[in-house]
Design an enzyme around this catalytic site. Structure first.
Site, PDB file in Angstrom:
ATOM      1  N   ILE A   2       0.833  -1.196   0.000  1.00 56.72           N
ATOM      2  CA  ILE A   2       0.000   0.000   0.000  1.00 56.72           C
ATOM      3  C   ILE A   2       0.874   1.254   0.000  1.00 56.72           C
ATOM      4  O   ILE A   2       0.595   2.221  -0.722  1.00 56.72           O
ATOM      5  CB  ILE A   2      -0.932  -0.008   1.222  1.00 56.72           C
ATOM      6  CG1 ILE A   2      -1.969  -1.134   1.094  1.00 56.72           C
ATOM      7  CG2 ILE A   2      -1.643   1.341   1.365  1.00 56.72           C
ATOM      8  CD1 ILE A   2      -2.842  -1.303   2.332  1.00 56.72           C
ATOM      9  N   ASN A  11       2.025   5.447   7.103  1.00 54.03           N
ATOM     10  CA  ASN A  11       1.588   4.165   6.552  1.00 54.03           C
ATOM     11  C   ASN A  11       2.263   2.968   7.208  1.00 54.03           C
ATOM     12  O   ASN A  11       1.659   1.904   7.335  1.00 54.03           O
ATOM     13  CB  ASN A  11       1.871   4.135   5.046  1.00 54.03           C
ATOM     14  CG  ASN A  11       1.727   2.744   4.464  1.00 54.03           C
ATOM     15  OD1 ASN A  11       0.621   2.240   4.269  1.00 54.03           O
ATOM     16  ND2 ASN A  11       2.854   2.101   4.182  1.00 54.03           N
ATOM     17  N   VAL A  68      -6.380  -6.115   1.941  1.00 55.91           N
ATOM     18  CA  VAL A  68      -5.776  -5.575   0.721  1.00 55.91           C
ATOM     19  C   VAL A  68      -4.627  -6.484   0.317  1.00 55.91           C
ATOM     20  O   VAL A  68      -3.848  -6.937   1.165  1.00 55.91           O
ATOM     21  CB  VAL A  68      -5.268  -4.128   0.940  1.00 55.91           C
ATOM     22  CG1 VAL A  68      -4.506  -3.629  -0.282  1.00 55.91           C
ATOM     23  CG2 VAL A  68      -6.426  -3.199   1.255  1.00 55.91           C
ATOM     24  N   TYR A 100      -2.494  -5.762  17.398  1.00 56.66           N
ATOM     25  CA  TYR A 100      -2.657  -5.001  16.149  1.00 56.66           C
ATOM     26  C   TYR A 100      -3.968  -4.219  16.171  1.00 56.66           C
ATOM     27  O   TYR A 100      -3.995  -3.019  15.850  1.00 56.66           O
ATOM     28  CB  TYR A 100      -2.618  -5.955  14.961  1.00 56.66           C
ATOM     29  CG  TYR A 100      -2.886  -5.291  13.631  1.00 56.66           C
ATOM     30  CD1 TYR A 100      -1.883  -4.580  12.985  1.00 56.66           C
ATOM     31  CD2 TYR A 100      -4.132  -5.391  13.020  1.00 56.66           C
ATOM     32  CE1 TYR A 100      -2.118  -3.973  11.758  1.00 56.66           C
ATOM     33  CE2 TYR A 100      -4.375  -4.789  11.793  1.00 56.66           C
ATOM     34  CZ  TYR A 100      -3.367  -4.079  11.168  1.00 56.66           C
ATOM     35  OH  TYR A 100      -3.616  -3.476   9.952  1.00 56.66           O
ATOM     36  N   SER A 157      -7.124   0.584  10.039  1.00 57.61           N
ATOM     37  CA  SER A 157      -7.524  -0.731   9.539  1.00 57.61           C
ATOM     38  C   SER A 157      -8.935  -1.037  10.002  1.00 57.61           C
ATOM     39  O   SER A 157      -9.367  -0.573  11.066  1.00 57.61           O
ATOM     40  CB  SER A 157      -6.573  -1.815  10.053  1.00 57.61           C
ATOM     41  OG  SER A 157      -7.079  -3.109   9.806  1.00 57.61           O
TER      42      SER A 157
END
Length: 258
Positions: free
Chosen positions: A24, A101, A197, A164, A151
Site C-alpha cells: 500500500i 503508513n 488488501v 494489532y 484498519s
C-alpha cells in the site's frame, strides 16, 4: 498504479510516506508522485532496500517527479528526526504531506501476547506516527495534510490480532485529536481504514480470519488493491479535501459494519 496523466494537483508539494517500499505504501507514494508531489520513501530493512531504490527510479522516470529513500527503524526514537532532516536537505524548508503508513501485524491470541510482542506492535503502529507528527510539525507548511493508515481491524474484533487491533484503534484516536488540535490553520488530519488488501501483510494473517471478511464484502467479494487505497489517500492529500478532517474513512468493499 496511477498514471502520469493524472491531474498534477500536488505539483511542488513535499510528501513523506512511511513504509513505502512495497504494498500500500508503494502505491501511495507513486500515486502522490504522479500528481506532482516530491516523495520521501522510508523503509526499515535491507530486504526492502531494492524495492525502495526501484520505486525512486520509477517515480523519476514514469511519474516525472523527484524522490529520495531513507532507511530507518521507526521503532527507534531517532528515526523521525532522521527522516525529516533528509527531507529538508533534499527538498527545502517545508513539508506539506505526511502519510503514516508503516505498520506491522504479529499474530498472537490474548493469552500468548508477551510484553515484547505488544511493544513491537505499538512502537511501530502507534508511537512512530506520534513522533513523526511531532518531528514534521515545525516544518509543516499550512494548510498541511496528515493521513494515517488505520484498519478495519481497529473497529472489529478478529481472533489472534489483539495487539494489532488495539494499535489501530489508537491510531483512530490520535487522528481525531490531531484534527482538533491542528485544524485552526486549515491543516487536516484523517485516517483510511482498509479492509483486506493484497499485500505481504495480508499474507501474514491466518486465512481463517481473512476468508470470512472477503465473503462479507459487498463489492465483488475480493481483497482490495493497493491502488484503490492510494486514490483515497491522494484525495485526502489534495486541496479538494479541505473540508474533511477528523474522519476515519472505510475502504473495504463495504465490509465495515460501523
Amino acid at each position: 498504479m496511477a498514471s502520469t496523466s493524472s491531474s498534477r494537483t500536488l505539483e511542488g508539494k513535499v510528501a513523506i510516506v512511511t513504509g513505502s517500499s512495497r504494498g500500500i505504501g508503494e502505491a501511495i507514494a507513486f500515486d502522490l508522485a504522479s500528481r506532482g508531489a516530491k516523495i520521501v520513501i522510508t523503509y526499515s530493512s535491507d530486504r526492502s532496500k531494492k524495492g525502495a531504490e526501484a520505486l525512486v527510479d520509477r517515480i523519476r522516470s514514469e511519474a516525472n517527479s523527484s524522490a529520495i529513500d531513507v532507511q530507518c527503524d521507526l521503532k527507534t526514537p531517532e528515526a523521525p528526526k532522521k527522516i525529516v532532516d533528509a527531507t529538508l536537505e533534499a527538498f527545502g524548508p517545508h513539508i506539506d504531506i505526511l502519510v503514516n503508513n508503516a505498520a506491522i501485524i504479529s499474530s498472537a491470541y490474548t493469552q500468548d501476547i508477551t510484553a515484547e510482542h505488544f511493544d513491537d506492535v505499538f512502537h511501530t503502529n502507534v508511537r512512530a506516527p506520534l513522533f513523526m507528527v511531532q518531528a514534521v510539525l515545525p516544518h509543516l507548511r499550512t494548510p498541511g495534510r496528515i493521513i494515517n493508515l488505520s484498519s478495519v481491524g481497529g473497529r472489529q474484533g478478529y481472533p489472534g490480532v489483539g495487539a494489532y487491533a488495539a494499535s489501530k484503534a489508537a491510531v483512530e484516536g490520535f487522528t481525531r485529536v490531531w484534527a482538533a488540535e491542528l485544524g485552526k490553520d486549515g491543516t487536516t488530519v484523517n485516517a483510511v481504514n482498509p479492509g483486506p488488501v493484497q499485500s505481504e501483510m495480508l499474507d501474514q494473517v491466518d486465512p481463517k480470519t481473512v476468508e470470512p471478511q472477503l465473503k462479507a464484502t459487498l463489492v465483488e467479494q475480493r481483497a482490495g488493491r493497493p491502488e484503490e487505497i492510494a486514490e483515497i489517500v491522494a484525495f485526502l492529500a489534495s486541496p479538494s479535501s479541505s473540508w474533511v478532517s477528523g474522519q476515519c474513512i472505510g475502504a473495504s468493499g463495504g465490509y465495515h459494519q460501523y
